[in-house]
Motif scaffolding. Structure first.
Motif, mmCIF file in Angstrom:
data_model
loop_
_atom_site.group_PDB
_atom_site.id
_atom_site.type_symbol
_atom_site.label_atom_id
_atom_site.label_comp_id
_atom_site.label_asym_id
_atom_site.label_seq_id
_atom_site.Cartn_x
_atom_site.Cartn_y
_atom_site.Cartn_z
ATOM 1 N N ASP A 211 0.853 -1.183 0.000
ATOM 2 C CA ASP A 211 0.000 0.000 0.000
ATOM 3 C C ASP A 211 0.895 1.242 0.000
ATOM 4 O O ASP A 211 1.183 1.836 1.027
ATOM 5 C CB ASP A 211 -0.902 0.003 1.237
ATOM 6 N N GLY A 212 1.390 1.590 -1.202
ATOM 7 C CA GLY A 212 2.301 2.715 -1.313
ATOM 8 C C GLY A 212 3.693 2.416 -0.793
ATOM 9 O O GLY A 212 4.420 3.327 -0.362
ATOM 10 N N ALA A 213 4.086 1.153 -0.821
ATOM 11 C CA ALA A 213 5.431 0.776 -0.356
ATOM 12 C C ALA A 213 6.493 1.427 -1.225
ATOM 13 O O ALA A 213 6.298 1.653 -2.428
ATOM 14 C CB ALA A 213 5.586 -0.738 -0.388
ATOM 15 N N HIS A 214 7.644 1.720 -0.618
ATOM 16 C CA HIS A 214 8.712 2.427 -1.311
ATOM 17 C C HIS A 214 9.797 1.469 -1.805
ATOM 18 O O HIS A 214 10.145 0.500 -1.133
ATOM 19 C CB HIS A 214 9.355 3.456 -0.376
ATOM 20 N N ALA A 215 10.345 1.771 -2.961
ATOM 21 C CA ALA A 215 11.534 1.098 -3.492
ATOM 22 C C ALA A 215 12.376 2.159 -4.183
ATOM 23 O O ALA A 215 11.864 2.938 -4.998
ATOM 24 C CB ALA A 215 11.166 -0.006 -4.476
ATOM 25 N N ALA A 216 13.641 2.226 -3.853
ATOM 26 C CA ALA A 216 14.519 3.228 -4.456
ATOM 27 C C ALA A 216 14.693 2.942 -5.940
ATOM 28 O O ALA A 216 14.835 1.783 -6.355
ATOM 29 C CB ALA A 216 15.871 3.228 -3.754
ATOM 30 N N ALA A 217 14.688 3.984 -6.752
ATOM 31 C CA ALA A 217 14.890 3.810 -8.190
ATOM 32 C C ALA A 217 16.235 3.166 -8.479
ATOM 33 O O ALA A 217 16.375 2.405 -9.446
ATOM 34 C CB ALA A 217 14.786 5.168 -8.891
ATOM 35 N N GLU A 218 17.228 3.419 -7.631
ATOM 36 C CA GLU A 218 18.549 2.816 -7.837
ATOM 37 C C GLU A 218 18.540 1.318 -7.560
ATOM 38 O O GLU A 218 19.509 0.618 -7.882
ATOM 39 C CB GLU A 218 19.576 3.506 -6.940
ATOM 40 N N HIS A 219 17.436 0.823 -6.971
ATOM 41 C CA HIS A 219 17.299 -0.608 -6.708
ATOM 42 C C HIS A 219 16.419 -1.300 -7.745
ATOM 43 O O HIS A 219 15.936 -2.400 -7.503
ATOM 44 C CB HIS A 219 16.746 -0.836 -5.295
ATOM 45 N N ARG A 220 16.208 -0.664 -8.873
ATOM 46 C CA ARG A 220 15.568 -1.331 -10.013
ATOM 47 C C ARG A 220 16.654 -2.074 -10.776
ATOM 48 O O ARG A 220 17.688 -1.513 -11.102
ATOM 49 C CB ARG A 220 14.901 -0.309 -10.921
ATOM 50 N N VAL A 221 16.422 -3.351 -11.045
ATOM 51 C CA VAL A 221 17.396 -4.167 -11.778
ATOM 52 C C VAL A 221 17.014 -4.150 -13.254
ATOM 53 O O VAL A 221 15.913 -4.560 -13.626
ATOM 54 C CB VAL A 221 17.438 -5.609 -11.249
ATOM 55 N N GLY A 222 17.911 -3.670 -14.097
ATOM 56 C CA GLY A 222 17.602 -3.506 -15.512
ATOM 57 C C GLY A 222 16.875 -2.196 -15.740
ATOM 58 O O GLY A 222 16.590 -1.427 -14.820
ATOM 59 N N ALA A 223 16.554 -1.937 -16.973
ATOM 60 C CA ALA A 223 15.895 -0.684 -17.335
ATOM 61 C C ALA A 223 14.428 -0.701 -16.932
ATOM 62 O O ALA A 223 13.827 -1.766 -16.744
ATOM 63 C CB ALA A 223 16.020 -0.452 -18.841
ATOM 64 N N ASP A 224 13.848 0.496 -16.797
ATOM 65 C CA ASP A 224 12.422 0.603 -16.539
ATOM 66 C C ASP A 224 11.651 -0.017 -17.711
ATOM 67 O O ASP A 224 11.903 0.314 -18.874
ATOM 68 C CB ASP A 224 12.028 2.082 -16.385
ATOM 69 N N GLY A 225 10.744 -0.936 -17.395
ATOM 70 C CA GLY A 225 9.978 -1.615 -18.433
ATOM 71 C C GLY A 225 10.636 -2.870 -18.966
ATOM 72 O O GLY A 225 10.044 -3.577 -19.790
ATOM 73 N N ASP A 226 11.852 -3.185 -18.486
ATOM 74 C CA ASP A 226 12.579 -4.362 -18.982
ATOM 75 C C ASP A 226 12.553 -5.505 -17.965
ATOM 76 O O ASP A 226 13.364 -6.410 -18.020
ATOM 77 C CB ASP A 226 14.028 -3.981 -19.300
ATOM 78 N N GLY A 227 11.588 -5.451 -17.039
ATOM 79 C CA GLY A 227 11.560 -6.432 -15.969
ATOM 80 C C GLY A 227 11.268 -7.850 -16.414
ATOM 81 O O GLY A 227 11.721 -8.806 -15.794
ATOM 82 N N TRP A 228 10.509 -7.990 -17.504
ATOM 83 C CA TRP A 228 10.171 -9.344 -17.961
ATOM 84 C C TRP A 228 11.430 -10.120 -18.338
ATOM 85 O O TRP A 228 11.569 -11.289 -17.981
ATOM 86 C CB TRP A 228 9.219 -9.267 -19.141
ATOM 87 N N ARG A 229 12.344 -9.469 -19.036
ATOM 88 C CA ARG A 229 13.585 -10.141 -19.438
ATOM 89 C C ARG A 229 14.391 -10.558 -18.200
ATOM 90 O O ARG A 229 14.921 -11.677 -18.138
ATOM 91 C CB ARG A 229 14.419 -9.219 -20.318
ATOM 92 N N VAL A 230 14.473 -9.682 -17.214
ATOM 93 C CA VAL A 230 15.207 -10.002 -15.996
ATOM 94 C C VAL A 230 14.525 -11.142 -15.246
ATOM 95 O O VAL A 230 15.180 -12.073 -14.768
ATOM 96 C CB VAL A 230 15.316 -8.755 -15.090
ATOM 97 N N ALA A 231 13.193 -11.091 -15.157
ATOM 98 C CA ALA A 231 12.442 -12.110 -14.430
ATOM 99 C C ALA A 231 12.579 -13.482 -15.080
ATOM 100 O O ALA A 231 12.713 -14.494 -14.392
ATOM 101 C CB ALA A 231 10.972 -11.722 -14.353
#
Length: 383
Positions: A211-231
């Motif tokens: 519910d509005g949990a925070h995650a730092a942008a620097e803790h995104r693995v891979g590019a924004d929108g590229d999560g499927w490839r990483v997953a």
């Protein structure tokens, strides 16, 4: 093909066995943070990590030595691991796709057994069909704000961090517009974990609400929108050595069942005897196949492995009830302090193995992957 282990592997086996013989007797039966720190202190976490980007406090081991360690760990009856998601799923993913800063921040605590992880993939309506993820994450400056629900989340109550898939682009569908985020779990009021009671009476899985949990942008693995490839890359790490280790436990269950069948005389029944022999032969075949495909890039190998062992284990649970006969239909003493009603290991084997063909991707999904990606058959129509 030669499936034997070499002299270096056997030397490593002796070292692993000596360590386990020394420490397992004093280990807590359920494992836990203390046991993870003990493993980490002596370098037994992260044996298979790629050292191209450096070492992170763990010893290194060849692929066959990783198998040796896993086999010895299982044979020693060592406690269940609460750090395996961080060690075997997150770490290889960060080594393959993470930034140097992400690797330096997250891998050493995993190697020391100090930070535990859970996986936020499945959702109501997006289990085996993972591309149907609806959890959203909106970038607000340098922070993502996450809203949604995950389900079947193992170890969520104990985890310090969660890696999850969230939709970061509102105008996208299916596997487009997803991002892979690393989220701290200690966010009271923003993250709620609810245990799921299973028919075994235990709660191995959880629902997790964001519910509005925070995650730092620097803790995104891979590019924004590229999560499927990483997953999808992460799912490739999910099987392999772990499958061989799992088979040690299967062999122990089968051996106990054979002993019961012989002791009670049910092995004299030719039908039951044939089923026991078939289970043994199929388990040996699965082991050889797992050894054959170690380190393979065959896209169908993980799906074939999951399909084989899940079907095999469910049949073993059914056979266990047949071998034990009428007593298997009656309640005994609780097999653990967590079960609110009487259940023994035979009941647990039967009940829990019903889920084997569902979690981690259903048998139907595995067959689709094999058919489409390996055999090149026409894709199943999508809605």
């Amino acid at each position: 093909m030669d499936f034997s282990f070499g002299p270096d592997d056997e030397t490593f086996r002796a070292e692993a066995r000596a360590w386990l013989d020394t420490h397992v007797p004093d280990a807590p039966p359920g494992g836990g943070p203390g046991w993870e720190r003990r493993l980490g202190a002596d370098g037994w976490i992260g044996l298979g990590w790629d050292t191209t980007h450096g070492a992170y406090g763990n010893r290194t081991a060849s692929l066959t030595q990783q198998v040796v360690w896993g086999e010895e760990y299982a044979r020693a009856g060592a406690p269940p691991r609460s750090g395996h998601i961080g060690e075997n799923l997150l770490a290889p993913t960060l080594l393959a796709h993470g930034t140097p800063a992400q690797r330096d921040r997250f891998l050493p605590p995993v190697a020391r057994g100090e930070e535990l992880w859970c996986q936020g993939y499945s959702e109501p309506g997006a289990g085996s069909d993972l591309a149907n993820v609806r959890t959203t994450a909106v970038l607000d400056g340098a922070t993502y704000r996450i809203t949604g629900q995950k389900i079947w989340t193992s170890l969520a109550r104990d985890a310090h961090w969660c890696f999850l898939l969230a939709r970061t682009r509102a105008d996208t569908t299916r596997h487009h517009g997803l991002s892979f985020l690393l989220v701290p779990m200690d966010q009271p009021g923003r993250i709620e974990v609810r245990p799921i009671r299973q028919m075994t009476g235990t709660s191995d899985f959880n629902e997790v609400f964001f519910d509005g949990a925070h995650a730092a942008a620097e803790h995104r693995v891979g590019a924004d929108g590229d999560g499927w490839r990483v997953a999808m890359s992460l799912l490739g790490f999910e099987r392999g050595v772990s499958t061989l280790v799992q088979q040690i436990g299967f062999a122990r269950e089968l051996a106990g069942l054979v002993a019961t069948a012989v002791a009670t005389g049910t092995a004299d029944d030719p039908v039951i005897r044939d089923r026991l022999v078939r289970q043994w032969a199929e388990l040996r075949t699965m082991r050889w196949n797992a050894l054959r495909t170690l380190g393979t890039t065959d896209p169908g190998a993980p799906s074939l492995s999951k399909l084989l062992w899940s079907q095999w284990h469910r049949r073993l649970g059914e056979l266990a009830l047949t071998v034990h006969g009428t007593p298997a239909a009656t309640a005994g003493a609780p097999w653990s302090a967590d079960t609110p009603y009487p259940i023994d290991p035979v009941h647990h084997l039967f009940l829990f193995s019903r889920a084997d063909t569902i979690y981690g991707g259903t048998g139907e999904i595995q067959r689709n992957i094999i058919a489409e990606r390996v055999l090149g058959l026409p894709r199943e129509p999508r809605p």
